[in-house]
Design a protein around this motif. Sequence first.
Motif, PDB file in Angstrom:
ATOM      1  N   VAL A  54      -4.905   6.139   2.279  1.00  0.00           N
ATOM      2  CA  VAL A  54      -4.033   7.301   2.463  1.00  0.00           C
ATOM      3  C   VAL A  54      -4.837   8.577   2.672  1.00  0.00           C
ATOM      4  O   VAL A  54      -4.535   9.373   3.569  1.00  0.00           O
ATOM      5  CB  VAL A  54      -3.080   7.445   1.260  1.00  0.00           C
ATOM      6  CG1 VAL A  54      -2.386   8.802   1.267  1.00  0.00           C
ATOM      7  CG2 VAL A  54      -2.048   6.324   1.274  1.00  0.00           C
ATOM      8  N   PHE A  75       0.409   2.409   8.660  1.00  0.00           N
ATOM      9  CA  PHE A  75      -0.371   2.145   7.449  1.00  0.00           C
ATOM     10  C   PHE A  75      -0.440   0.649   7.241  1.00  0.00           C
ATOM     11  O   PHE A  75       0.592  -0.024   7.150  1.00  0.00           O
ATOM     12  CB  PHE A  75       0.243   2.832   6.221  1.00  0.00           C
ATOM     13  CG  PHE A  75      -0.678   2.780   5.038  1.00  0.00           C
ATOM     14  CD1 PHE A  75      -1.666   3.741   4.882  1.00  0.00           C
ATOM     15  CD2 PHE A  75      -0.595   1.757   4.108  1.00  0.00           C
ATOM     16  CE1 PHE A  75      -2.557   3.687   3.808  1.00  0.00           C
ATOM     17  CE2 PHE A  75      -1.474   1.685   3.041  1.00  0.00           C
ATOM     18  CZ  PHE A  75      -2.449   2.653   2.887  1.00  0.00           C
ATOM     19  N   LEU A  79      -0.749  -0.232  -0.384  1.00  0.00           N
ATOM     20  CA  LEU A  79      -0.246   1.126  -0.608  1.00  0.00           C
ATOM     21  C   LEU A  79       0.198   1.285  -2.055  1.00  0.00           C
ATOM     22  O   LEU A  79       1.078   0.566  -2.530  1.00  0.00           O
ATOM     23  CB  LEU A  79       0.921   1.405   0.345  1.00  0.00           C
ATOM     24  CG  LEU A  79       1.567   2.789   0.274  1.00  0.00           C
ATOM     25  CD1 LEU A  79       0.549   3.899   0.510  1.00  0.00           C
ATOM     26  CD2 LEU A  79       2.707   2.882   1.285  1.00  0.00           C
ATOM     27  N   LYS A  83       0.951   7.258  -3.809  1.00  0.00           N
ATOM     28  CA  LYS A  83       0.384   7.830  -2.587  1.00  0.00           C
ATOM     29  C   LYS A  83       1.411   7.936  -1.448  1.00  0.00           C
ATOM     30  O   LYS A  83       1.119   8.561  -0.422  1.00  0.00           O
ATOM     31  CB  LYS A  83      -0.792   6.965  -2.108  1.00  0.00           C
ATOM     32  CG  LYS A  83      -1.942   6.819  -3.109  1.00  0.00           C
ATOM     33  CD  LYS A  83      -2.774   8.069  -3.180  1.00  0.00           C
ATOM     34  CE  LYS A  83      -3.939   7.937  -4.154  1.00  0.00           C
ATOM     35  NZ  LYS A  83      -4.962   6.986  -3.705  1.00  0.00           N
ATOM     36  N   ILE A  87       2.236  10.489   2.923  1.00  0.00           N
ATOM     37  CA  ILE A  87       2.368  10.027   4.311  1.00  0.00           C
ATOM     38  C   ILE A  87       3.817   9.926   4.789  1.00  0.00           C
ATOM     39  O   ILE A  87       4.066   9.704   5.969  1.00  0.00           O
ATOM     40  CB  ILE A  87       1.668   8.660   4.513  1.00  0.00           C
ATOM     41  CG1 ILE A  87       2.322   7.556   3.669  1.00  0.00           C
ATOM     42  CG2 ILE A  87       0.177   8.773   4.210  1.00  0.00           C
ATOM     43  CD1 ILE A  87       1.775   6.160   3.949  1.00  0.00           C
TER      44      ILE A  87
END
Length: 223
Positions: A54, A75, A79, A83, A87
């Motif tokens: 990220v 992405f 994850l 985070k 995004i």
Amino acid sequence: MGISENINEILIDIKKYSPYPEKVSLIAVTKYVDTKVIKEVLAGGAHILGENKVQILTKKQEELIDFPVEHKWHFIGNLQKNKVKYIAHFIDMIHSVNKLSLAQEINKRAKEHNRKIDVLIEINLFEEESKEGYQFTDFLNDIPDLLELENINIKGFMTMAPYTDNEELIRAGFRKLRELKKEMNTLYFNDTLSELSMGMSNDYKIALEEGATLIRVGSKIFE
């Protein structure tokens, strides 16, 4: 060969190996290169960029925000929930939804930005302990709750093949994911699942033959 020649070779391979090349997109995995090199990638004809961290993704996105060549960010890594907020305002697709709580967090952050974010469910098809991804039975249990999330679009599935020279094992896994998409479309998703993200630099040709619509290629572009 240079970056643009390598990209062109992969685009030719898509036409050669895929049964429906018009449905296939190349994701240029740019996690090891800086924005100067990424500009060469964009100029070379690859317009979807894949990142797996990220902090690095947000930095590169800001550096390229005014670059005149249209591009999208995907992405592709593991994850963390805390985070997602960094995004959610710009990410075009998240390939690695591997638990309900993560999907719920993406949904929450997308709603805050009045967006719907495209996601893929990552399935640990090969059941490797070192790999992230839903176990299939856990995914089945979560489907009712996943379908209630209004600010994500579940577009399909992602998987990672094991690092092996056994092409038949790799092919069988990719085929299994394709069959899973078909089955889930019939049982739960009303034919809304369109994407299969599978195949990287070493196995994307097999993935294309087995129905990949998104291939994640890094080293092959930059070699």
